[in-house]
Design a protein around this motif. Structure first.
Motif, PDB file in Angstrom:
ATOM      1  N   UNK A   1       0.816  -1.208   0.000  1.00  0.00           N
ATOM      2  CA  UNK A   1       0.000   0.000   0.000  1.00  0.00           C
ATOM      3  C   UNK A   1       0.849   1.257   0.000  1.00  0.00           C
ATOM      4  N   UNK A   2       1.942   1.238   0.770  1.00  0.00           N
ATOM      5  CA  UNK A   2       2.841   2.399   0.770  1.00  0.00           C
ATOM      6  C   UNK A   2       3.424   2.603  -0.629  1.00  0.00           C
ATOM      7  N   UNK A   3       3.797   1.517  -1.266  1.00  0.00           N
ATOM      8  CA  UNK A   3       4.370   1.603  -2.608  1.00  0.00           C
ATOM      9  C   UNK A   3       3.357   2.213  -3.588  1.00  0.00           C
ATOM     10  N   UNK A   4       2.100   1.789  -3.529  1.00  0.00           N
ATOM     11  CA  UNK A   4       1.071   2.354  -4.396  1.00  0.00           C
ATOM     12  C   UNK A   4       0.937   3.860  -4.187  1.00  0.00           C
ATOM     13  N   UNK A   5       0.818   4.251  -2.913  1.00  0.00           N
ATOM     14  CA  UNK A   5       0.638   5.666  -2.608  1.00  0.00           C
ATOM     15  C   UNK A   5       1.837   6.488  -3.074  1.00  0.00           C
ATOM     16  N   UNK A   6       3.028   5.934  -2.915  1.00  0.00           N
ATOM     17  CA  UNK A   6       4.238   6.661  -3.309  1.00  0.00           C
ATOM     18  C   UNK A   6       4.254   6.965  -4.803  1.00  0.00           C
ATOM     19  N   UNK A   7       3.868   6.005  -5.619  1.00  0.00           N
ATOM     20  CA  UNK A   7       3.900   6.219  -7.064  1.00  0.00           C
ATOM     21  C   UNK A   7       2.960   7.358  -7.453  1.00  0.00           C
ATOM     22  N   UNK A   8       1.734   7.338  -6.904  1.00  0.00           N
ATOM     23  CA  UNK A   8       0.782   8.410  -7.219  1.00  0.00           C
ATOM     24  C   UNK A   8       1.270   9.750  -6.678  1.00  0.00           C
ATOM     25  N   UNK A   9       1.759   9.730  -5.461  1.00  0.00           N
ATOM     26  CA  UNK A   9       2.233  10.949  -4.809  1.00  0.00           C
ATOM     27  C   UNK A   9       3.415  11.540  -5.577  1.00  0.00           C
ATOM     28  N   UNK A  10       4.290  10.675  -6.069  1.00  0.00           N
ATOM     29  CA  UNK A  10       5.487  11.152  -6.773  1.00  0.00           C
ATOM     30  C   UNK A  10       5.121  11.934  -8.028  1.00  0.00           C
ATOM     31  N   UNK A  11       4.056  11.548  -8.711  1.00  0.00           N
ATOM     32  CA  UNK A  11       3.660  12.309  -9.902  1.00  0.00           C
ATOM     33  C   UNK A  11       3.225  13.723  -9.526  1.00  0.00           C
ATOM     34  N   UNK A  12       2.530  13.869  -8.406  1.00  0.00           N
ATOM     35  CA  UNK A  12       2.180  15.219  -7.956  1.00  0.00           C
ATOM     36  C   UNK A  12       3.431  16.011  -7.608  1.00  0.00           C
ATOM     37  N   UNK A  13       4.361  15.356  -6.946  1.00  0.00           N
ATOM     38  CA  UNK A  13       5.615  16.024  -6.603  1.00  0.00           C
ATOM     39  C   UNK A  13       6.337  16.481  -7.869  1.00  0.00           C
ATOM     40  N   UNK A  14       6.327  15.648  -8.889  1.00  0.00           N
ATOM     41  CA  UNK A  14       6.971  15.993 -10.157  1.00  0.00           C
ATOM     42  C   UNK A  14       6.331  17.216 -10.789  1.00  0.00           C
ATOM     43  N   UNK A  15       5.009  17.291 -10.742  1.00  0.00           N
ATOM     44  CA  UNK A  15       4.300  18.388 -11.400  1.00  0.00           C
ATOM     45  C   UNK A  15       4.337  19.689 -10.596  1.00  0.00           C
ATOM     46  N   UNK A  16       4.343  19.575  -9.272  1.00  0.00           N
ATOM     47  CA  UNK A  16       4.123  20.763  -8.451  1.00  0.00           C
ATOM     48  C   UNK A  16       5.244  21.080  -7.482  1.00  0.00           C
ATOM     49  N   UNK A  17       6.298  20.263  -7.454  1.00  0.00           N
ATOM     50  CA  UNK A  17       7.372  20.556  -6.514  1.00  0.00           C
ATOM     51  C   UNK A  17       8.725  20.384  -7.183  1.00  0.00           C
TER      52      UNK A  17
END
Length: 861
Positions: free
Chosen positions: A152-168
């Motif tokens: 579950x952590x791995x799933x959340x990380x992948x989705x979260x990382x795309x937001x980080x890429x776009x906005x951070x």
């Protein structure tokens, strides 16, 4: 594997075995049961399968109150939500995930909560509600961690990382993708290995690592193919098609996009189809097949509108604008680029905004609206700088500068092309850096307390004050956008802190000072108006894209600034490499003024002619980045003269700092009475005895210890002379060795009131080797920020030698009656009047430079 599952998942043959293993109290029995079956492709089952085999999973039994009916119900809700989300049926997905949340009983592991928040976060991300998405992914990650549910952590990380890429930050996103890949490897899950590889490839693209980008993309496609994941293969093929197109390999790009289109039509994924149609349009547009390109872009736009995808709608508007540009319909292009810009601005997509602004400015130029185009260029760099200011770590600020260097370079080129010194002043000043300027604005008063308390108070006060500055400077609508962006960046950046990143007390000085980044403003005119009267001013830098291209703007007294550019010869670029290197000490110390001849072209020919024809002239130099390390006094001019002989030059970190210094009210100029001076000479220095303070012009206070010297630098007296060995240091930058194991660090100046005039007779006083080319953070420049009006310091090694002693004492001897700039000029003429001195290695004299600004006539001369 991992694609939509349309049959009743509760009837899958793996369900019964997985539930039996789930309730088993014996880990060995649990794993034995699961190893007897094949990996179930549906993600709702695969997630549980991976957890059952995870060697780090908690002991059982798990969820003892979980009935077979509840087990089946949860699996169905997860699958229904995922399928609906993939098909763009957001209302169906929302209902399923909300129902899944209600399935939570509180017993561990809490998979319904994790999966529901991942689904809700993905929905929020797709509609660009980044704040809500971050909360969902943060909750999913925390609950997965508490439940020891690594999948579950791995799933959340992948989705979260795309937001980080776009906005951070692409660098921080890469860290997240790498962690996800490590978990996928540990759990032997090839689908998420592929997802993480694909994300890492996108990070590599943003960071300019194109070979790595393509390598990761191909690895991801191979991984998805091995497990027959239609969705994964489609995503990887679509991205590879786009990347290969941008690398000019069109035939390969078509092959990948055809493969992606077929797979996505089978899946019915609107997000993927939008991207493929957009990329196909790009290929047609490159071949000037405008009708076919427009058809593909319109298909993408229709899908984006029907699926309510705001980012895709912004992309489509920009794609259609590019088509209008290709046809030469510039007015239509302006209209469409403006639409795409507003859409990107609405979702906070800086990459999209910068691309739209650059193309909008080009279209405005073609329409004859030069002032509009220049305003757009300035607005573009202001937006990039606003994002940089919102990041609280130096590495992220530098990343944004690297990623958007084309925007800075193109803006400077437009300024030169249209003779706009105001545009040049704004962009060049941003490239010079904003942290020192922010610190100078924030540290207007000294504070009581110990050094650490002062530092924390200063940074907190500066952060608060500069955020307030931004609010006042922006309209209500813009401030709302700023608030949202700051919140996004800080929330996304907090991921690093939650993972145990370094405590602020252990941060480098560069990172600490990132908090005082001065908010940007389009104020080129006021910056130029604040230049001192009767003074030549030269703003000069290396182009951020073409690093051998020098760009300059010269303001002569009473005249409108002139601009130009030229390319450095290879010998000149080699010299700059020597000057900035932290490894070529011996080669740098052997340089003579004659060796600097390849750098003689750094000054515009008209300025050189003016300087050597009559004088001396006052010259304010604002060199950005790498050019800060040039020993300007030794720069060869015409007729064998050096710059220090013909000009009272002074070096300033940026135009913003110059304006702030010019607005100060310096102390009363020295007029006849003895000049107070604090003097410290390190016992570790062999030469530089500082015996010149004997005559009646001086009132010296000889400091008795390194501790007394460190304290005296904060007394805010008239003049202080410190002599010691200066050293580069990675954590703090330059430091001055006052005595054995007694140092003066740059941080010692923060929040303090240094002397009005400070002379640092030490190596690397104002710049040190090996650092990034912006904001020269050093003891000398931090003294300027803290209140010193004039600083004498070095941009390289200064000899501990008889010759260096002679030159330094000539400079100091002129200080009672002169500014530091005038003293350096006078000493340089005297020193170089002896022919043998002209051929000495430069480190005996040239690194010593005056830092600050010139005062208008009537002040201290």
């Amino acid at each position: 594997m991992g694609d939509s599952y349309t049959a009743d998942i509760a009837g899958h043959p793996a369900c019964e075995v997985l539930l039996a293993a789930w309730h088993s109290a014996d880990p060995g029995q649990r794993q034995a049961l699961v190893r007897g079956i094949d990996v179930p492709p549906p993600i709702a089952l695969r997630s549980r399968y991976r957890m059952l085999l995870d060697p780090e999973a908690p002991s059982g039994p798990w969820n003892p109150d979980l009935t077979p009916e509840a087990w089946a119900r949860q699996l169905r809700l997860e699958t229904e939500g995922d399928n609906a989300l993939r098909a763009g049926s957001l209302s169906v997905a929302l209902t399923a995930y909300q129902a899944l949340l209600e399935e939570e009983t509180g017993s561990d592991p809490r998979l319904p909560t994790v999966h529901a928040h991942i689904g809700l976060g993905t929905m929020a991300r797709d509609r660009n509600d980044i704040e809500a998405a971050t909360e969902h992914f943060e909750t999913a990650t925390a609950v997965a961690g508490d439940s020891m549910y690594r999948f579950g952590r791995m799933q959340a990380l992948v989705h979260w990382a795309y937001m980080t890429l776009w906005h951070h930050s692409a660098e921080l996103a890469l860290d997240q993708f790498r962690e996800a890949a490590e978990i996928a490897d540990a759990l032997d899950d090839p689908v998420f290995q592929g997802n993480a590889l694909l994300g890492a490839a996108e990070c590599a693209e943003r960071l300019g690592e194109l070979d790595r980008m393509e390598q990761h993309g191909r690895q991801a496609f191979a991984t998805f193919s091995a497990v027959r994941s239609t969705q994964g293969r489609a995503n990887a093929a679509q991205r590879l098609g786009g990347w290969l197109h941008r690398r000019g390999r069109h035939s390969e790009a078509w092959e990948w996009l055809d493969l992606a289109l077929a797979a996505l039509q089978e899946e019915g994924n609107p997000n993927g189809l939008v991207n493929v149609h957009s990329l196909r349009g790009d290929l047609y547009l490159d071949d000037r097949q405008f009708d076919d390109a427009e058809d593909e872009y319109n298909k993408a736009r229709e899908l984006a509108v029907s699926a309510e995808l705001p980012r895709a709608q912004a992309h489509a508007a920009q794609d259609l604008a590019r088509t209008a540009r290709g046809r030469g319909n510039w007015a239509e292009a302006v209209e469409l680029f403006t639409e795409s810009l507003e859409r990107y601005r609405g979702i906070g997509d800086l990459l999209g905004m910068s691309q739209a602004m650059g193309k909008l400015a080009e279209a405005q130029e073609e329409c004859g609206s030069v002032e509009d185009a220049l305003r757009t260029w300035r607005e573009a760099v202001v937006e990039v700088e606003s994002y940089r200011a919102d990041h609280q770590e130096e590495r992220f600020q530098q990343e944004y500068r690297r990623r958007f260097r084309d925007m800075y370079g193109e803006s400077l080129a437009a300024a030169e092309r249209h003779e706009s010194p105001e545009t040049f002043a704004v962009v060049a000043d941003f490239l010079a850096g904003r942290r020192l300027a922010g610190l100078l604005e924030a540290s207007s008063t000294a504070m009581a307390g110990d050094a650490l308390d002062q530092l924390h108070e200063l940074l907190a006060r500066a952060d608060h004050g500069l955020l307030a500055h931004r609010r006042i400077a922006r309209s209500d609508d813009d401030r709302f956008g700023d608030d949202r962006r700051e919140n996004r960046i800080r929330r996304l950046g907090a991921f690093e802190l939650r993972q145990g990143a370094e405590h602020p007390a252990g941060k480098s000085l560069d990172d600490l000072l990132s908090a005082v980044y001065l908010p940007p403003a389009d104020e080129g005119g006021p910056l130029l108006e604040a230049l001192p009267d009767g003074c030549h001013a030269l703003q000069i830098l290396l182009d951020p894209v073409d690093e051998d291209l020098v760009r300059w703007s010269w303001s002569a007294p009473g005249e409108r600034p002139a601009m130009g550019s030229f390319r450095l010869a290879p010998a000149a670029t080699d010299l700059l490499s020597v000057l900035r290197s932290d490894e070529l000490d011996a080669e740098r110390q052997a340089l003579t003024a004659d060796d600097l001849r390849p750098l003689s072209t750094l000054l515009p020919p008209s300025l050189v002619a003016t300087l050597v024809s009559s004088g001396p002239h006052d010259l304010l130099l604002i060199p950005a980045g790498e050019l800060w390390r040039v020993p300007w006094g030794a720069l060869p001019l015409e007729g064998g003269l050096l710059l220090g002989e013909v000009a009272r030059f002074v070096v300033c970190p940026s135009l913003t700092i110059q304006r702030q210094l010019a607005a100060r009210h310096p102390g009363t100029p020295h007029r006849g009475s003895p000049l107070d001076v604090d003097v410290w000479r390190s016992p570790l220095v062999k030469c530089h005895p500082l015996n010149l303070f004997q005559d009646r012009r001086w009132n010296p206070r000889r400091l008795s210890s390194a501790a007394e010297a460190r304290g005296a630098i904060c007394d805010g007296r008239e003049l202080m002379v410190l002599t010691g060995h200066g050293r580069p240091r990675a954590e703090t930058g330059h430091y001055l060795e006052l005595d054995q194991d007694a140092w003066l660090l740059p941080g010692d100046l923060l929040g303090r009131r240094p002397p009005r005039r400070l002379a640092l007779i030490a190596c690397w006083g104002s710049a040190y080797p090996g650092r990034a080319p912006s904001d020269p953070i050093s003891v000398a420049t931090l003294a300027l920020a803290g209140g010193s009006d004039e600083v004498l310091a070095t941009v390289g090694e200064l000899g501990d030698s008889v010759s260096a002693t002679r030159y330094v004492e000539m400079v100091l001897d002129a200080l009672p009656e002169n500014t530091m700039a005038a003293a350096v000029h006078q000493a340089t003429r005297r020193f170089l009047a002896r022919r043998e001195h002209r051929s000495l290695p430069m480190h005996h004299w040239a690194p010593l430079i005056p830092i600050g600004t010139h005062r208008p006539p009537g002040g201290q001369q």
